[in-house]
Motif scaffolding. Sequence first.
Motif, short mmCIF file in Angstrom:
data_model
loop_
_atom_site.label_atom_id
_atom_site.label_comp_id
_atom_site.label_asym_id
_atom_site.label_seq_id
_atom_site.Cartn_x
_atom_site.Cartn_y
_atom_site.Cartn_z
N ASN A 1 6.55 20.59 -8.01
CA ASN A 1 5.55 19.87 -7.25
C ASN A 1 4.23 19.84 -8.01
OD1 ASN A 1 4.15 18.52 -5.28
ND2 ASN A 1 3.82 20.32 -4.03
N PRO A 2 4.17 19.04 -9.09
CA PRO A 2 2.92 18.97 -9.85
C PRO A 2 1.97 17.89 -9.33
CG PRO A 2 4.58 17.73 -10.98
CD PRO A 2 5.24 18.30 -9.75
N TYR A 3 2.21 17.36 -8.14
CA TYR A 3 1.48 16.19 -7.67
C TYR A 3 0.32 16.55 -6.73
CZ TYR A 3 5.86 14.26 -9.29
OH TYR A 3 6.95 13.97 -10.05
N ARG A 4 -0.64 15.63 -6.70
CA ARG A 4 -1.75 15.72 -5.75
C ARG A 4 -2.02 14.31 -5.24
NH1 ARG A 4 -6.22 13.43 -7.80
NH2 ARG A 4 -6.48 13.34 -10.05
N SER A 5 -2.69 14.22 -4.12
CA SER A 5 -3.08 12.92 -3.58
C SER A 5 -4.18 12.32 -4.46
CB SER A 5 -3.58 13.12 -2.15
OG SER A 5 -4.04 11.92 -1.62
N ASP A 6 -4.20 11.01 -4.59
CA ASP A 6 -5.23 10.33 -5.37
C ASP A 6 -5.63 9.06 -4.63
OD1 ASP A 6 -6.17 8.27 -7.51
OD2 ASP A 6 -6.25 10.19 -8.56
N ALA A 7 -6.93 8.89 -4.39
CA ALA A 7 -7.41 7.77 -3.58
C ALA A 7 -7.12 6.41 -4.20
CB ALA A 7 -8.92 7.92 -3.34
N LEU A 8 -7.11 6.31 -5.52
CA LEU A 8 -6.89 5.03 -6.18
C LEU A 8 -5.43 4.79 -6.55
CD1 LEU A 8 -9.94 4.89 -8.59
CD2 LEU A 8 -9.66 3.72 -6.41
N GLN B 1 -0.17 1.03 -11.13
CA GLN B 1 -0.80 2.33 -11.39
C GLN B 1 -1.24 2.46 -12.84
OE1 GLN B 1 2.62 3.76 -9.45
NE2 GLN B 1 1.46 5.07 -8.06
N HIS B 2 -0.44 1.91 -13.77
CA HIS B 2 -0.85 1.94 -15.18
C HIS B 2 -2.18 1.21 -15.35
CE1 HIS B 2 3.07 3.48 -15.86
NE2 HIS B 2 3.71 2.33 -15.95
N TRP B 3 -2.29 0.03 -14.76
CA TRP B 3 -3.51 -0.76 -14.90
C TRP B 3 -4.72 -0.05 -14.28
CZ3 TRP B 3 -6.58 -3.72 -17.26
CH2 TRP B 3 -7.68 -4.27 -16.62
N ILE B 4 -4.54 0.46 -13.06
CA ILE B 4 -5.65 1.14 -12.38
C ILE B 4 -6.08 2.37 -13.15
CG2 ILE B 4 -6.33 2.37 -10.28
CD1 ILE B 4 -4.39 0.44 -8.77
N PHE B 5 -5.11 3.17 -13.62
CA PHE B 5 -5.46 4.36 -14.41
C PHE B 5 -6.22 3.95 -15.67
CE2 PHE B 5 -4.86 7.22 -17.90
CZ PHE B 5 -5.21 8.44 -17.36
N LEU B 6 -5.73 2.94 -16.35
CA LEU B 6 -6.36 2.51 -17.59
C LEU B 6 -7.80 2.06 -17.34
CD1 LEU B 6 -5.66 2.16 -20.56
CD2 LEU B 6 -4.88 -0.15 -20.05
N ARG B 7 -8.00 1.23 -16.33
CA ARG B 7 -9.34 0.73 -16.04
C ARG B 7 -10.29 1.83 -15.59
NH1 ARG B 7 -8.68 -2.31 -11.47
NH2 ARG B 7 -9.44 -0.52 -10.33
N GLU B 8 -9.81 2.72 -14.72
CA GLU B 8 -10.69 3.72 -14.12
C GLU B 8 -10.88 4.97 -14.97
OE1 GLU B 8 -12.46 3.29 -11.37
OE2 GLU B 8 -11.63 1.27 -11.18
N ARG B 9 -9.87 5.35 -15.79
CA ARG B 9 -9.94 6.61 -16.52
C ARG B 9 -9.53 6.51 -17.98
NH1 ARG B 9 -6.91 9.36 -11.38
NH2 ARG B 9 -8.52 8.74 -9.92
N LEU C 1 -6.83 -8.50 -9.49
CA LEU C 1 -6.11 -7.40 -10.13
C LEU C 1 -6.14 -6.19 -9.21
CD1 LEU C 1 -7.38 -7.77 -13.79
CD2 LEU C 1 -5.09 -8.30 -12.92
N PRO C 2 -5.15 -5.30 -9.33
CA PRO C 2 -5.11 -4.12 -8.44
C PRO C 2 -6.34 -3.23 -8.59
CG PRO C 2 -3.02 -4.40 -9.61
CD PRO C 2 -3.99 -5.35 -10.23
#
Length: 201
Positions: free
Chosen positions: A46-53, A146-154, A187-188
């Motif tokens: 269980n390496p997961y956590r909640s993420d708002a985006l 999720q790839h796109w949002i991660f790339l844009r935000e982080r 875009l997402p």
Amino acid sequence: MRGGANALLGVVCTLLCLAAAEAVLRRLAERHDVRLASGERKTVFNPYRSDALLSYALRPGWSGIHENTDFRVGVRVNALGMRGAEPPREKTPGARRILVLGDSFAFGWGVGDDETFPARLAARWRRTGDPLELFDAAVPGYAADQHWIFLRERGFALAPDLIVLALCQNDAEDLGSTRLALGDDRLPQRTTSLRRFIAED
């Protein structure tokens, strides 16, 4: 006066009990193994956590054992919430920086930290003598949104020289099981998984 003191004592006791219960529940959520009805102990992956985006992400600093009938391997999540060892925050002068995005295949489902394809790519690159900083930002179950949002935000903030997007045949299905919030650019902006629910704790 005595009734007020009793009420205050009751409130304090209730608050202490609630705080203790929350601490116990948080500790249980972090446990890495459980006892099955058969008496056998099994490691909980269980390496997961909640993420708002992103709906969910890897939990920074998590480490544990990932096992099933076919494998038993160690998994380490660094402080950036990515698989593997701690990468430098500041870019090393002269080093190439590669960011890998993907799902469970790029994450390295069922293999140790040094056996994932991003880790093997980094090891091979380093044999050339050229400095490399590799960020394995793959997360099991992620799809194109999720790839796109991660790339844009982080991701862009890491200033990668090269971005490797590892797509798999199941990504279209995974994309179909999310609820997207689109921005003015269509875009997402945010995604919510309809199959995976990761609570804050």
